[in-house]
Design an enzyme around this catalytic site. Structure first.
Site, short mmCIF file in Angstrom:
data_model
loop_
_atom_site.label_atom_id
_atom_site.label_comp_id
_atom_site.label_asym_id
_atom_site.label_seq_id
_atom_site.Cartn_x
_atom_site.Cartn_y
_atom_site.Cartn_z
N GLY A 107 0.78 -1.25 0.00
CA GLY A 107 0.00 0.00 0.00
C GLY A 107 0.80 1.29 0.00
O GLY A 107 0.36 2.30 -0.54
N GLU B 93 3.31 3.87 6.31
CA GLU B 93 2.06 3.17 6.05
C GLU B 93 1.20 3.97 5.09
O GLU B 93 1.32 5.20 5.02
CB GLU B 93 1.28 3.04 7.38
N ASP C 29 -6.34 2.11 9.85
CA ASP C 29 -7.77 1.83 9.97
C ASP C 29 -8.04 1.33 11.39
O ASP C 29 -8.20 2.12 12.30
CB ASP C 29 -8.14 0.82 8.88
N SER C 30 -8.04 0.01 11.59
CA SER C 30 -8.27 -0.52 12.95
C SER C 30 -7.04 -0.34 13.83
O SER C 30 -7.14 -0.36 15.06
CB SER C 30 -8.61 -2.01 12.87
N LYS D 150 -7.73 7.16 9.58
CA LYS D 150 -9.20 7.21 9.70
C LYS D 150 -9.65 7.62 11.09
O LYS D 150 -10.84 7.92 11.28
CB LYS D 150 -9.81 5.85 9.33
N ARG E 199 -4.62 0.69 -7.51
CA ARG E 199 -3.45 1.28 -6.85
C ARG E 199 -2.84 2.41 -7.69
O ARG E 199 -2.22 3.32 -7.16
CB ARG E 199 -2.36 0.22 -6.61
P1 IMP Z 1 -5.52 -1.80 10.00
O1 IMP Z 1 -4.58 -2.88 10.41
O2 IMP Z 1 -6.97 -2.14 10.24
O3 IMP Z 1 -5.16 -0.43 10.57
O4 IMP Z 1 -5.49 -1.70 8.42
C1 IMP Z 1 -4.40 -1.22 7.76
C2 IMP Z 1 -4.31 -1.80 6.36
O5 IMP Z 1 -5.59 -2.17 5.82
C3 IMP Z 1 -3.75 -0.73 5.46
O6 IMP Z 1 -2.35 -0.83 5.38
C4 IMP Z 1 -4.44 -1.02 4.15
O7 IMP Z 1 -3.66 -1.94 3.39
C5 IMP Z 1 -5.75 -1.66 4.52
N1 IMP Z 1 -6.85 -0.66 4.52
C6 IMP Z 1 -7.50 -0.14 5.57
N2 IMP Z 1 -8.44 0.74 5.21
C7 IMP Z 1 -8.40 0.78 3.84
C8 IMP Z 1 -9.14 1.53 2.83
O8 IMP Z 1 -10.03 2.37 3.09
N3 IMP Z 1 -8.80 1.25 1.54
C9 IMP Z 1 -7.81 0.39 1.18
N4 IMP Z 1 -7.10 -0.31 2.08
C10 IMP Z 1 -7.40 -0.13 3.40
MG MG Z 2 -4.07 -3.24 1.36
#
Ligand code: IMP
Ligand code: MG
Length: 185
Positions: free
Chosen positions: A54, A109, A113-114, A141, A175
């Site tokens: 990403g 990064e 998100d989470s 986010k 992408r």
């Molecule tokens: P986390 O571990 O939930 O914080 O998610 C992080 C990863 O999920 C990022 O590095 C992205 O690859 C993917 N991700 C989270 N939200 C999005 C989005 O809105 N679009 C695309 N990829 C996302």
């Molecule tokens: Mg991804």
């Protein structure tokens, strides 16, 4: 609005609801971030660790906007677990295992998100005892309820929508799009 060639570069039937951050706004912000990063590290070796896939476009633009010496490496992580909720575990598919003991490490990064990915990687990297460890993310986010380490460098606060483009994907598509856009859900 997307221009004709951008629309043609998308999968047939794709409906973009909104351009959230256009290429110009991203370029301006990435240039600011580069200067902020250079100022934040007055001395020592700096290693940018890009989290693939990403971050590849963000990282590529960012490194050309950091006016101080630095090195670049990558990590590939994959979260695993069942269903739609993350188990909170991250598996490393590629790990440079370079010696970071004497270096400032900046993990790069695309989007937080989470927060699961970062929470796992931060502990893993911290155990290698870098000189310092910080996070730069293009998008945040602001929905993670517990981040063990808040990103020090954030491009933009992002809406709570699914975003693609500028490195971000939906099932590996989109992408290449130069803007960050929201897709119709
Ligand atoms: P986390 O571990 O939930 O914080 O998610 C992080 C990863 O999920 C990022 O590095 C992205 O690859 C993917 N991700 C989270 N939200 C999005 C989005 O809105 N679009 C695309 N990829 C996302
Ligand atoms: Mg991804």
């Amino acid at each position: 609005m997307l221009v004709e060639s951008e629309i043609r570069s998308l999968k047939e039937g794709t409906e973009v609801t909104e351009v959230i951050f256009d290429a110009g706004a991203i370029a301006k912000r990435v240039a600011e971030l580069g200067r902020e990063i250079a100022e934040a590290y007055p001395d020592g070796d700096l290693l940018l660790l890009g989290l693939l896939k990403g971050s590849f476009i963000f990282l590529g633009d960012l490194v050309r906007n950091i006016p101080r010496p630095h090195q670049v490496d990558f990590m590939v992580a994959s979260s695993y677990g069942s269903g739609t909720t993350s188990s909170g575990n991250v598996r490393l598919l590629y790990d440079p295992e370079t010696d970071i003991g004497n270096r400032h490490v900046l993990l790069v990064e695309d989007i937080v998100d989470s927060g699961n990915t970062l929470n796992n990687l931060i502990h893993l990297l911290q155990a290698r005892e870098p000189r310092s460890l910080e996070i730069a993310t293009l998008l945040h986010k602001r929905i993670a309820n517990k981040l063990d380490r808040e990103p020090r460098f954030v491009g933009f606060d992002a809406p709570k929508k699914f975003l693609v483009g500028y490195g971000l994907d939906l099932a590996e598509d989109y992408r290449h799009l130069p803007h960050v856009v929201a897709l119709k859900e």
